[in-house]
Design a protein around this motif. Structure first.
Motif, PDB file in Angstrom:
ATOM      1  N   THR A 262       0.836  -1.201   0.000  1.00 19.39           N
ATOM      2  CA  THR A 262       0.000   0.000   0.000  1.00 19.39           C
ATOM      3  C   THR A 262       0.869   1.249   0.000  1.00 19.39           C
ATOM      4  O   THR A 262       1.869   1.329   0.716  1.00 19.39           O
ATOM      5  CB  THR A 262      -0.911   0.032   1.245  1.00 19.39           C
ATOM      6  OG1 THR A 262      -1.785  -1.104   1.219  1.00 19.39           O
ATOM      7  CG2 THR A 262      -1.749   1.297   1.288  1.00 19.39           C
ATOM      8  N   PHE A 267      -1.770   3.351  -4.520  1.00 18.07           N
ATOM      9  CA  PHE A 267      -2.297   1.987  -4.650  1.00 18.07           C
ATOM     10  C   PHE A 267      -2.533   1.409  -3.264  1.00 18.07           C
ATOM     11  O   PHE A 267      -1.975   1.906  -2.267  1.00 18.07           O
ATOM     12  CB  PHE A 267      -1.366   1.088  -5.480  1.00 18.07           C
ATOM     13  CG  PHE A 267       0.054   1.028  -4.979  1.00 18.07           C
ATOM     14  CD1 PHE A 267       0.422   0.200  -3.924  1.00 18.07           C
ATOM     15  CD2 PHE A 267       1.044   1.799  -5.579  1.00 18.07           C
ATOM     16  CE1 PHE A 267       1.734   0.154  -3.465  1.00 18.07           C
ATOM     17  CE2 PHE A 267       2.359   1.764  -5.134  1.00 18.07           C
ATOM     18  CZ  PHE A 267       2.705   0.934  -4.075  1.00 18.07           C
ATOM     19  N   ASP A 269      -3.472  -2.327  -0.887  1.00 14.19           N
ATOM     20  CA  ASP A 269      -3.714  -3.745  -0.645  1.00 14.19           C
ATOM     21  C   ASP A 269      -3.405  -4.611  -1.876  1.00 14.19           C
ATOM     22  O   ASP A 269      -4.202  -5.445  -2.288  1.00 14.19           O
ATOM     23  CB  ASP A 269      -5.162  -3.954  -0.189  1.00 14.19           C
ATOM     24  CG  ASP A 269      -5.359  -5.334   0.437  1.00 14.19           C
ATOM     25  OD1 ASP A 269      -4.386  -5.892   0.976  1.00 14.19           O
ATOM     26  OD2 ASP A 269      -6.483  -5.860   0.367  1.00 14.19           O
ATOM     27  N   ILE A 270      -2.241  -4.411  -2.435  1.00 12.95           N
ATOM     28  CA  ILE A 270      -1.829  -5.196  -3.601  1.00 12.95           C
ATOM     29  C   ILE A 270      -1.220  -6.515  -3.109  1.00 12.95           C
ATOM     30  O   ILE A 270      -0.192  -6.523  -2.426  1.00 12.95           O
ATOM     31  CB  ILE A 270      -0.803  -4.429  -4.458  1.00 12.95           C
ATOM     32  CG1 ILE A 270      -1.395  -3.102  -4.950  1.00 12.95           C
ATOM     33  CG2 ILE A 270      -0.326  -5.292  -5.620  1.00 12.95           C
ATOM     34  CD1 ILE A 270      -2.605  -3.232  -5.835  1.00 12.95           C
ATOM     35  N   SER A 271      -1.863  -7.612  -3.470  1.00 13.89           N
ATOM     36  CA  SER A 271      -1.395  -8.934  -3.049  1.00 13.89           C
ATOM     37  C   SER A 271      -1.426  -9.885  -4.241  1.00 13.89           C
ATOM     38  O   SER A 271      -2.454  -9.998  -4.928  1.00 13.89           O
ATOM     39  CB  SER A 271      -2.271  -9.501  -1.929  1.00 13.89           C
ATOM     40  OG  SER A 271      -2.249  -8.669  -0.778  1.00 13.89           O
ATOM     41  N   ILE A 282       0.176  -7.814 -16.238  1.00 11.52           N
ATOM     42  CA  ILE A 282      -0.462  -6.758 -15.449  1.00 11.52           C
ATOM     43  C   ILE A 282      -1.097  -5.783 -16.423  1.00 11.52           C
ATOM     44  O   ILE A 282      -0.409  -5.129 -17.216  1.00 11.52           O
ATOM     45  CB  ILE A 282       0.550  -6.008 -14.554  1.00 11.52           C
ATOM     46  CG1 ILE A 282       1.357  -6.985 -13.688  1.00 11.52           C
ATOM     47  CG2 ILE A 282      -0.171  -4.978 -13.692  1.00 11.52           C
ATOM     48  CD1 ILE A 282       0.576  -7.681 -12.615  1.00 11.52           C
ATOM     49  N   ARG A 290      -0.261   0.769 -12.258  1.00 13.99           N
ATOM     50  CA  ARG A 290       0.526  -0.431 -12.586  1.00 13.99           C
ATOM     51  C   ARG A 290       2.023  -0.188 -12.423  1.00 13.99           C
ATOM     52  O   ARG A 290       2.731  -0.926 -11.722  1.00 13.99           O
ATOM     53  CB  ARG A 290       0.252  -0.861 -14.036  1.00 13.99           C
ATOM     54  CG  ARG A 290      -1.205  -1.171 -14.344  1.00 13.99           C
ATOM     55  CD  ARG A 290      -1.435  -1.280 -15.852  1.00 13.99           C
ATOM     56  NE  ARG A 290      -0.983  -0.067 -16.542  1.00 13.99           N
ATOM     57  CZ  ARG A 290      -0.866   0.047 -17.846  1.00 13.99           C
ATOM     58  NH1 ARG A 290      -1.138  -0.976 -18.619  1.00 13.99           N
ATOM     59  NH2 ARG A 290      -0.464   1.163 -18.402  1.00 13.99           N
ATOM     60  N   ILE A 293       3.223   0.507  -8.785  1.00 12.32           N
ATOM     61  CA  ILE A 293       3.355  -0.710  -7.970  1.00 12.32           C
ATOM     62  C   ILE A 293       4.709  -1.365  -8.225  1.00 12.32           C
ATOM     63  O   ILE A 293       5.430  -1.748  -7.294  1.00 12.32           O
ATOM     64  CB  ILE A 293       2.209  -1.691  -8.278  1.00 12.32           C
ATOM     65  CG1 ILE A 293       0.866  -1.104  -7.821  1.00 12.32           C
ATOM     66  CG2 ILE A 293       2.453  -3.053  -7.611  1.00 12.32           C
ATOM     67  CD1 ILE A 293      -0.347  -1.831  -8.378  1.00 12.32           C
ATOM     68  N   ILE A 466      -5.553  -3.952 -12.919  1.00  9.62           N
ATOM     69  CA  ILE A 466      -5.506  -2.898 -11.911  1.00  9.62           C
ATOM     70  C   ILE A 466      -6.498  -1.799 -12.283  1.00  9.62           C
ATOM     71  O   ILE A 466      -6.552  -1.356 -13.433  1.00  9.62           O
ATOM     72  CB  ILE A 466      -4.091  -2.282 -11.801  1.00  9.62           C
ATOM     73  CG1 ILE A 466      -3.029  -3.369 -11.634  1.00  9.62           C
ATOM     74  CG2 ILE A 466      -4.026  -1.283 -10.647  1.00  9.62           C
ATOM     75  CD1 ILE A 466      -3.135  -4.184 -10.379  1.00  9.62           C
ATOM     76  N   LYS A 470      -6.020  -0.573  -7.296  1.00  9.76           N
ATOM     77  CA  LYS A 470      -6.377  -1.835  -6.650  1.00  9.76           C
ATOM     78  C   LYS A 470      -6.509  -2.940  -7.689  1.00  9.76           C
ATOM     79  O   LYS A 470      -6.797  -2.671  -8.857  1.00  9.76           O
ATOM     80  CB  LYS A 470      -7.693  -1.695  -5.878  1.00  9.76           C
ATOM     81  CG  LYS A 470      -7.625  -0.710  -4.717  1.00  9.76           C
ATOM     82  CD  LYS A 470      -8.960  -0.642  -3.974  1.00  9.76           C
ATOM     83  CE  LYS A 470      -8.867   0.334  -2.807  1.00  9.76           C
ATOM     84  NZ  LYS A 470     -10.157   0.441  -2.061  1.00  9.76           N
ATOM     85  N   ILE A 471      -6.305  -4.171  -7.251  1.00  5.05           N
ATOM     86  CA  ILE A 471      -6.510  -5.311  -8.150  1.00  5.05           C
ATOM     87  C   ILE A 471      -8.015  -5.528  -8.283  1.00  5.05           C
ATOM     88  O   ILE A 471      -8.699  -5.854  -7.322  1.00  5.05           O
ATOM     89  CB  ILE A 471      -5.824  -6.573  -7.609  1.00  5.05           C
ATOM     90  CG1 ILE A 471      -4.304  -6.378  -7.567  1.00  5.05           C
ATOM     91  CG2 ILE A 471      -6.163  -7.789  -8.480  1.00  5.05           C
ATOM     92  CD1 ILE A 471      -3.543  -7.535  -6.936  1.00  5.05           C
TER      93      ILE A 471
END
Length: 493
Positions: A262, A267, A269-271, A282, A290, A293, A466, A470-471
């Motif tokens: 984060t 961006f 909670d990128i997991s 991506i 993108r 990140i 993305i 967020k994803i």
């Protein structure tokens, strides 16, 4: 304005770049100029607009033989050139960039700022873009900078506009707006030269096409009378197989995990995880986060919270150097500004990230370095007379190959590739795709950020989309379609 270029030759020393090019531009047409990197397209347009003189041949404009001696002469005659290398002054505002060299002043030399703002706002309204005029240009995204360059050309009221890879950094929405503007211009009699490697765009927007190969014009035809396969054959001199090579990956164990990454307002909670031998695509619209990140994962930019694991162990990445030591490599989207030292040789650029390999005692072993660079040049098929050639003198595709060689030579565990084929021709693209397959066959994991949806679909084993940092979705290769990706990219489910 009708332009005829006949039997144009140009050499730089012993390097013969153009060896007999014929090109005709009719009033009100959009004429595509295509060819592999190094075919001579940009050189031809540089000759037309006065940057270089030709060694042989002649140029006539509306029946009168013409030879501009500099770019300003060409502009004053009604020719504008939007170059692939953006001519942006990063420390100046957007407004200052729009009027640089053409500022409006009163009799006392004071800037007519209100008048300039009014003209700029009118152009931006016409283009349906909203970039604050007082924003520093260096803070704009690459896509926004491209739109600024296009706006500058429109403000010239040019009769001929040359566009060199104008959509390479634009979103789909921005491309649609650009195409609409192009149609308005040609309907008003403006002629457009459109240099692009995106075949879909050529067939959508252009009237005719001239194909160049090795410094020669090999064919000119109406778009309606040719095909993708025919153009590719003319460009490369041979049949080209399917655009994307077949992938038969064998995955290993998970090599990298990203948990809850984060960065406030960028961006959240990128997991995700990626396995050895996997290509993780991506996707998402320009500005979705993108690249940001990836820059944080590689230590170029910081992040506020989250965890990155390599081989199951949490690691600390504060700088690109620390990321490289952990087995990460990053091919950035802007090869000229961030990927290369342009006035360094190929050898020096490739050697930058690999010095420890041939300087165990702090002293570079010259022969070891040269042999290593020779191997990388041959492996990636870099077109050059010598490894001492400066990077600035290479075509875009060959520059990209040098950037890739620089990082592949470090034997990374995870290779991040941000827009790996932007602005390069179909032949060079396919060579890069084959290299990606070769790397994953050796167990390297690849994260590929791309705005080219066919590329994402053609090369990815799995796709993350993305949206606004967020994803928004994940798709397996078999279920992925352009429609599904765009649905996720625009916030749909």
């Amino acid at each position: 304005m009708r332009i005829v270029m006949e039997n144009i030759h140009k050499a730089f020393g012993a390097n013969k770049v153009l060896q007999g090019v014929d090109f005709t531009l009719e009033p009100g047409e959009t004429h595509a100029l295509m060819g592999e990197n190094g075919a001579g397209k940009s050189t031809l347009m540089n000759i037309l607009t006065g940057l270089f003189p030709q060694n042989q041949g002649k140029i006539t404009i509306d029946g009168k033989e013409t030879a501009f001696t500099n770019a300003k002469e060409a502009e004053e005659a009604g020719l504008a050139f939007i170059r692939q290398e953006l001519n942006i002054w990063p420390q100046m505002t957007v407004l200052e960039n729009l009027f640089i060299g053409r500022e409006k002043r009163n009799a006392l030399g004071v800037l007519k700022e209100k008048e300039m703002k009014k003209q700029a706002e009118a152009i931006f309204k016409r283009m349906n873009i909203s970039i604050p005029l007082n924003k520093e240009a260096g803070e704009c995204s690459v896509g926004e900078q491209q739109m600024i360059e296009i706006a500058k050309a429109l403000m010239l009221d040019a009769e001929v506009i040359i566009m060199d890879e104008p959509t390479s950094a634009l979103t789909d929405r921005e491309i649609e707006m650009l195409f609409q503007i192009m149609k308005e211009l040609t309907s008003g009699g403006v002629s457009l030269v459109y240099i692009s490697h995106r075949m879909e765009e050529i067939f959508e927007i252009c009237d005719r096409i001239t194909v160049m190969r090795d410094g020669v014009s090999v064919a000119t035809s109406y778009i309606k009378e040719t095909s993708f396969d025919e153009i590719v054959k003319q460009m490369v001199g041979r049949e080209l197989e399917d655009r994307y090579p077949e992938r038969n990956p064998t995955y290993g164990e998970t090599i990298m995990e990203v948990n809850g990454l984060t960065k406030e307002d960028v961006f959240a909670d990128i997991s995700f995880s990626i396995r050895k031998g996997e290509i993780l695509g991506i996707s998402g619209l320009m500005g979705a986060g993108r690249t940001e990140i990836m820059r944080s994962i590689f230590g170029i930019d910081s992040f506020d919270q989250g965890e990155i694991k390599i081989d199951g162990k949490a690691i600390s990445i504060k700088t690109p150097a620390s990321a490289a030591k952990q087995g990460l490599a990053f091919i950035t989207e802007d090869r000229k500004e961030e990927g290369l030292v342009l006035d360094f040789s190929i050898r020096e650029n490739i050697g930058l990230t690999n010095l420890e390999s041939f300087s165990p005692n702090g002293v570079v072993k010259g022969n070891d370095e040269k042999q290593f660079v020779k191997m990388m040049i041959e492996r990636l098929k870099v077109k050059t007379e010598s490894q001492e050639t400066q990077a600035v003198n290479l075509s875009g595709g060959n520059q990209q190959k040098v950037v890739i060689a620089k990082w592949v030579g470090t034997a990374p565990k995870v290779l991040i590739m941000d827009e790996p084929t932007r602005g390069i021709d179909v032949g060079a693209k396919r060579e890069i795709y084959h290299l990606m397959n070769e790397l994953t066959d050796r167990g390297i994991a690849i994260i590929m950020v791309s705005s080219d949806l066919p590329e994402v679909l053609g090369m990815s084993d799995r796709i993350l989309v993305i949206h606004e940092g967020k994803i928004s979705g994940e798709l397996a290769r078999k279920e992925a379609t352009q429609e599904k990706i765009m649905t996720f990219a625009t916030g749909g489910n």
